[in-house]
Design an enzyme around this catalytic site. Structure first.
Site, PDB file in Angstrom:
ATOM      1  CG  ASP A 188      -1.819   1.155   1.377  1.00  0.00           C
ATOM      2  OD1 ASP A 188      -2.916   0.767   0.412  1.00  0.00           O
ATOM      3  OD2 ASP A 188      -1.888   2.190   2.041  1.00  0.00           O
ATOM      4  CG  HIS A 219      -7.044  12.937  -8.501  1.00  0.00           C
ATOM      5  ND1 HIS A 219      -7.584  13.999  -7.899  1.00  0.00           N
ATOM      6  CD2 HIS A 219      -7.264  12.110  -7.320  1.00  0.00           C
ATOM      7  CE1 HIS A 219      -8.269  14.031  -6.719  1.00  0.00           C
ATOM      8  NE2 HIS A 219      -8.354  12.735  -6.441  1.00  0.00           N
ATOM      9  CG  ASP A 260      -3.975   8.446 -12.412  1.00  0.00           C
ATOM     10  OD1 ASP A 260      -4.488   8.060 -11.536  1.00  0.00           O
ATOM     11  OD2 ASP A 260      -4.640   9.104 -13.374  1.00  0.00           O
ATOM     12  CD  GLU A 289      -4.708   4.111  -1.472  1.00  0.00           C
ATOM     13  OE1 GLU A 289      -4.808   4.354  -0.436  1.00  0.00           O
ATOM     14  OE2 GLU A 289      -5.514   4.499  -2.567  1.00  0.00           O
TER      15      GLU A 289
END
Length: 179
Positions: free
Chosen positions: A58, A71, A75, A101
């Site tokens: 994570d 964002h 990505d 994620e």
């Protein structure tokens, strides 16, 4: 007799299968395809008793990356992580984007020591170099939870244990592997 239309149909079907099994952003397996493969491997373990492990990775503080950098930067970070995973797993291992994620990596024929080595190698590769994005560098670390298949495990219990270990890594300060 095989015609051009038959070949086109076969190619189209292969492409559709690839699209159905692949995460668009990372090129890794998607959750559905991974789950199917993972459950088959867990069932096989029950019969053969071969070594088999999994880890969940994570991205630490990913929300801050999205909030502070945007964002699209998030990505780029996800794509970078997928690249580092792919570069650092063994040929027989399988990786998937499991959630926003989160990534999950299945390691057939791997004991705890091997799995921790692979997980640490990936974590180090990610934290060693910030992610380049539009002239900036975004520092990234990951937390990883490792679990090895035990005799009474099934796919769910193995993933649950890896997830518990992931939260242990986060609670112990992040940027680490917990087994």
């Amino acid at each position: 007799m095989i015609t051009n239309k038959t070949l086109e149909l076969q190619e189209t079907n292969l492409r559709l299968k690839e699209l159905a099994n692949t995460d668009e952003l990372t090129g890794l397996l998607n959750r559905r395809a991974f789950t199917e493969m993972f459950e088959k491997n867990c069932a096989q373990f029950s019969k053969t008793k071969d070594q088999f492990s999994v880890f969940i990775l994570d991205i630490d503080f990913f929300k801050k990356i999205n909030d502070n950098e945007g964002h699209l930067a998030g990505d780029a970070v996800i794509q970078y992580i997928a690249q580092k995973i792919t570069e650092n797993i063994r040929q027989q291992d399988f990786a998937a984007r499991y959630g926003g994620e989160e990534f999950v990596i299945m390691l057939p024929n791997a004991d705890m020591e091997t799995t921790c080595q692979v997980a640490s190698r990936i974590g180090n590769a990610i934290s060693e170099k910030p992610v380049p994005y539009q002239g900036r560098e975004i520092p990234v670390t990951v937390s990883i939870g490792v679990a090895v298949m035990k005799e009474n495990d099934d796919a769910n219990s193995l993933l649950e244990r890896a997830d518990e270990r992931l939260y242990m890594a986060k609670n112990q300060g992040r940027n680490r592997v917990s087994s």
